[in-house]
Write a protein that holds these residues in place. Structure first.
Motif, PDB file in Angstrom:
ATOM      1  N   LYS A 484       0.839  -1.216   0.000  1.00 15.43           N
ATOM      2  CA  LYS A 484       0.000   0.000   0.000  1.00 15.43           C
ATOM      3  C   LYS A 484       0.868   1.258   0.000  1.00 15.43           C
ATOM      4  N   ILE A 485       1.896   1.250   0.850  1.00  7.31           N
ATOM      5  CA  ILE A 485       2.802   2.409   0.922  1.00  7.31           C
ATOM      6  C   ILE A 485       3.548   2.574  -0.402  1.00  7.31           C
ATOM      7  N   ALA A 486       4.046   1.466  -0.956  1.00  2.14           N
ATOM      8  CA  ALA A 486       4.808   1.528  -2.213  1.00  2.14           C
ATOM      9  C   ALA A 486       3.959   2.116  -3.340  1.00  2.14           C
ATOM     10  N   LYS A 487       2.696   1.696  -3.427  1.00  2.00           N
ATOM     11  CA  LYS A 487       1.806   2.201  -4.489  1.00  2.00           C
ATOM     12  C   LYS A 487       1.450   3.667  -4.258  1.00  2.00           C
ATOM     13  N   LYS A 488       1.138   4.015  -3.019  1.00  2.00           N
ATOM     14  CA  LYS A 488       0.714   5.377  -2.719  1.00  2.00           C
ATOM     15  C   LYS A 488       1.852   6.378  -2.903  1.00  2.00           C
ATOM     16  N   ASP A 489       3.058   5.984  -2.521  1.00  2.00           N
ATOM     17  CA  ASP A 489       4.176   6.926  -2.494  1.00  2.00           C
ATOM     18  C   ASP A 489       5.117   6.799  -3.691  1.00  2.00           C
ATOM     19  N   GLY A 490       4.808   5.899  -4.613  1.00  2.00           N
ATOM     20  CA  GLY A 490       5.584   5.836  -5.849  1.00  2.00           C
ATOM     21  C   GLY A 490       6.899   5.092  -5.761  1.00  2.00           C
ATOM     22  N   PHE A 491       7.031   4.138  -4.825  1.00  2.00           N
ATOM     23  CA  PHE A 491       8.239   3.324  -4.739  1.00  2.00           C
ATOM     24  C   PHE A 491       8.099   2.161  -5.728  1.00  2.00           C
ATOM     25  N   LYS A 492       8.344   2.437  -7.001  1.00  2.00           N
ATOM     26  CA  LYS A 492       8.053   1.475  -8.061  1.00  2.00           C
ATOM     27  C   LYS A 492       8.899   0.208  -7.960  1.00  2.00           C
ATOM     28  N   ALA A 493      10.174   0.346  -7.658  1.00  2.00           N
ATOM     29  CA  ALA A 493      11.029  -0.834  -7.546  1.00  2.00           C
ATOM     30  C   ALA A 493      10.534  -1.746  -6.425  1.00  2.00           C
ATOM     31  N   ASP A 494      10.128  -1.147  -5.319  1.00  2.00           N
ATOM     32  CA  ASP A 494       9.617  -1.941  -4.196  1.00  2.00           C
ATOM     33  C   ASP A 494       8.258  -2.540  -4.519  1.00  2.00           C
ATOM     34  N   GLU A 495       7.461  -1.830  -5.286  1.00  2.00           N
ATOM     35  CA  GLU A 495       6.156  -2.365  -5.673  1.00  2.00           C
ATOM     36  C   GLU A 495       6.321  -3.682  -6.432  1.00  2.00           C
ATOM     37  N   ALA A 496       7.282  -3.730  -7.359  1.00  2.00           N
ATOM     38  CA  ALA A 496       7.532  -4.959  -8.118  1.00  2.00           C
ATOM     39  C   ALA A 496       7.920  -6.112  -7.189  1.00  2.00           C
ATOM     40  N   LYS A 497       8.805  -5.829  -6.217  1.00  2.00           N
ATOM     41  CA  LYS A 497       9.263  -6.871  -5.292  1.00  2.00           C
ATOM     42  C   LYS A 497       8.124  -7.362  -4.397  1.00  2.00           C
ATOM     43  N   LEU A 498       7.301  -6.443  -3.933  1.00  2.00           N
ATOM     44  CA  LEU A 498       6.222  -6.805  -3.015  1.00  2.00           C
ATOM     45  C   LEU A 498       5.129  -7.598  -3.725  1.00  2.00           C
ATOM     46  N   LEU A 499       4.834  -7.244  -4.961  1.00  2.00           N
ATOM     47  CA  LEU A 499       3.885  -8.037  -5.752  1.00  2.00           C
ATOM     48  C   LEU A 499       4.410  -9.448  -5.943  1.00  2.00           C
ATOM     49  N   ASN A 500       5.721  -9.554  -6.167  1.00  6.03           N
ATOM     50  CA  ASN A 500       6.354 -10.863  -6.312  1.00  6.03           C
ATOM     51  C   ASN A 500       6.236 -11.669  -5.017  1.00  6.03           C
TER      52      ASN A 500
END
Length: 617
Positions: A484-500
């Motif tokens: 949620k934080i990664a998506k809201k705040d634009g941490f795109k690299a972390d978003e990919a890892k967290l989805l994984n």
């Protein structure tokens, strides 16, 4: 017993008598010369003494045997009193009016001799004009000495000079300027409470007297410190104060500084888009006005945001440009920050040798120049690096030192990073309960101080620990919070890892359709940010899902991946995946052999779990 006026030292009567007996046997001329020399201190220059006495050259005079009882040559142009107590006695025996005159004369002679390099001798000249009670010159040279000490990162000396100059503040302009500078020094020394007191106590006077440059500077500098402590509401209020008078400020440096600090506060709150916009504005103003140091700083800040957003090549380019700019400008502390950020990028991309070189460069600079915050961050980064190579005790020592320095400074940001790092270390040591407890401690602190990036990373790591020990359902909540934080705040690299990560969790929980959906989303984001590692893991997951429908095709595809694989860690993971899918002993044998070799070097937590699983399977 005689009390000396120079520094209020008391000399016992018997020692005083012995000293006086030595001095009394000297000729009147010699006594006069060494009394004058005593005003210059324990060491003195013959060039200055010659000018004070209006003599062409003192070298021949001071080489006479009479002087050997009291002074000795220290070099071709420098002498030293044989004992400090002799110098102090000679100084204290002179009348106060004569001492004042001699100090003024010494200061004036130094002005003449050092007219081309006054900064290097400004502390000495300030001392003489202070004792000679020439206030304007004392003020001038104290300010010069303070500035020179700051330039040389001699912060304690700078603090002494600026404290001494306060008594010469006769106008509101002087008072506000001197207290703002004093705040800067306290900030460099890590004495943040005193820095905030200096900034905010004098803001009102700056505004009343229309000293808008100082008003903006004090509010923004104070806001930055408040932001470091997570006090964002107070920081935002101070930035609003600065903004309302920004149009009245003509100095580009102050305007640029406003955008730099606004960007930093946005970054601390996790608003990367806003941070990038402010840093780009900071760079634009700096380049337009040829402010090279600020331009270098801006490029490094922009690189930091790009790195967090996953634009690795662009981030590295800006870091290198910023470092080169700062080298040319000889801006040492900011250069150290550039080395640290470049080290972070190399660490993130597993270029560990390069990362270590950058971190050590920052640590050397920080310790040499008294940058305590830089020292704390360097220790934390080196701790992460040595941990990745299996040096757990050394890593823990670095993290603990980082925490102690950060706590002394009141730097909540660094304290949280230290807690998070120690929790990761306990995780690597398979001290799972301790790790989870420390993650929760860090999260509790972050709920009060709201460091969004650190909160995201702590949720992520807590979830990964729970997943690794088989508590798959418990891992869903922290990983989802991090996403949620990664998506809201634009941490795109972390978003990919967290989805994984979520894809792997749902695979283990046998919700294969959701796992496939999340894996596709992860691969898409990983491609955007050029994260080869996550892309690799997504390809593995894709073939694991394929295996459920077509076993031969899934196994064949992963075997093809082993032929392209360059890293032992990835190869071990592929054979582990093949073993889990097929239960074939040949895959188990290959996987456990590689993991044992890797674990011998790195002692990583997940590798130990994989070995245990394979040995018990």
């Amino acid at each position: 017993m005689i009390r000396l006026s120079s520094d209020q030292i008391e000399i016992p009567d018997d020692i005083q008598s012995m000293i006086m007996s030595r001095i009394d046997i000297l000729s009147e001329e010699v006594r006069s010369i060494i009394k004058t020399a005593s005003v210059l201190g324990k060491k003195f220059s013959t060039v200055i003494l010659s000018l004070m006495l209006k003599r062409r050259d003192m070298k021949e005079e001071l080489s006479k045997r009479e002087y050997t009882e009291v002074i000795s040559p220290l070099g071709e142009l420098t002498y030293i009193f044989r004992h400090a107590i002799i110098r102090d006695s000679l100084y204290g025996l002179q009348m106060k009016d004569r001492l004042r005159d001699l100090h003024v004369l010494a200061g004036e002679c130094m002005e003449e001799i050092y007219r081309k390099t006054p900064e290097q001798h400004s502390g000495e000249m300030a001392f003489h004009f202070e004792n000679g009670r020439i206030e304007e010159k004392a003020k001038k040279y104290l300010l010069m000495a303070g500035k020179h000490a700051l330039k040389k990162f001699m912060m304690q000396n700078a603090l002494d000079y600026y404290k001494r100059v306060l008594k010469y503040a006769k106008t509101p302009d002087d008072e506000v300027e001197f207290h703002e500078i004093l705040g800067n020094v306290y900030e460099h020394l890590g004495r943040w409470d005193e820095a905030l007191e200096e900034y905010f106590s004098w803001c009102g006077k700056a505004f009343e007297n229309k000293l808008y440059k100082n008003y903006v500077g004090m509010n923004t500098k104070g806001a930055a410190l408040l932001g470091q402590r997570g006090r964002f509401a107070e920081a935002d209020e101070k930035m609003e104060n600065a903004k309302r008078v920004l149009d009245l400020v003509s100095e580009s440096l102050t305007i640029a500084g406003y955008y730099n600090i606004n960007g930093t506060l946005a970054y601390l709150k996790g608003d990367l888009k806003n941070a990038l916009e402010n840093y780009q504005r900071f760079l634009e103003i700096s380049e337009k006005n040829e402010m090279k140091v600020n331009a270098g700083r801006a490029k490094i800040n922009i690189g930091m945001i790009q790195m967090m957003q996953g634009s690795i090549s662009e981030a590295e380019k800006n870091y290198l440009l910023g470092i080169e700019t700062l080298k040319r400008a000889n801006e040492i502390l900011t250069l150290g920050q550039g080395y640290m950020q470049l080290g972070n990028l190399y660490f993130m991309t597993r270029k560990y040798a390069k990362a270590k070189r950058m971190y050590l460069k920052r640590l050397v600079i920080s310790r040499k120049y008294g940058d305590r915050q830089g020292e704390a961050y360097s220790l934390g980064n080196l701790g992460n690096l040595v941990k990745s190579t299996g040096n757990f005790d050394e890593a823990l020592d670095s993290f603990q030192k980082c925490y102690v320095i950060s706590e002394e400074m009141g730097d909540m940001n660094s304290m949280i990073l230290s807690l998070h790092a120690m929790a990761n270390l306990y995780k690597e040591r398979t001290m799972v309960d301790d790790a989870l407890e420390m993650y929760d401690q860090a999260l509790d602190m972050m709920k009060e101080y709201a460091f969004r990036e650190h909160m995201m990373n702590t949720y992520k790591n807590k979830g990964e620990v729970l997943f690794a020990i088989g508590r798959h359902r418990d891992a869903i909540e922290p990983i989802s919070e991090a996403l949620k934080i990664a998506k809201k705040d634009g941490f795109k690299a972390d978003e990919a890892k967290l989805l994984n990560s979520l894809s792997r969790i749902w695979f283990e929980l046998k919700d294969f359709s959701l796992s496939e959906k999340l894996n596709a989303e992860s691969y898409e984001e990983a491609t955007k940010v050029e994260d080869d590692r996550v892309s690799f893991e997504c390809e593995v997951m894709k073939n694991k899902l394929l295996y459920l429908r077509d076993a031969d095709a899934g196994e064949k595809n992963i075997l093809e991946m082993t032929k392209r694989c360059r890293e032992d860690e990835d190869l071990a993971f592929l054979y582990l995946t093949l073993f889990k899918m097929t239960r074939r002993r040949e895959y188990r044998k290959k996987s456990v052999a590689i993991y044992r070799k890797l674990y011998k070097k790195s002692k990583e937590f997940e590798q130990s779990l994989f070995i245990k699983y394979l040995e018990e399977a």
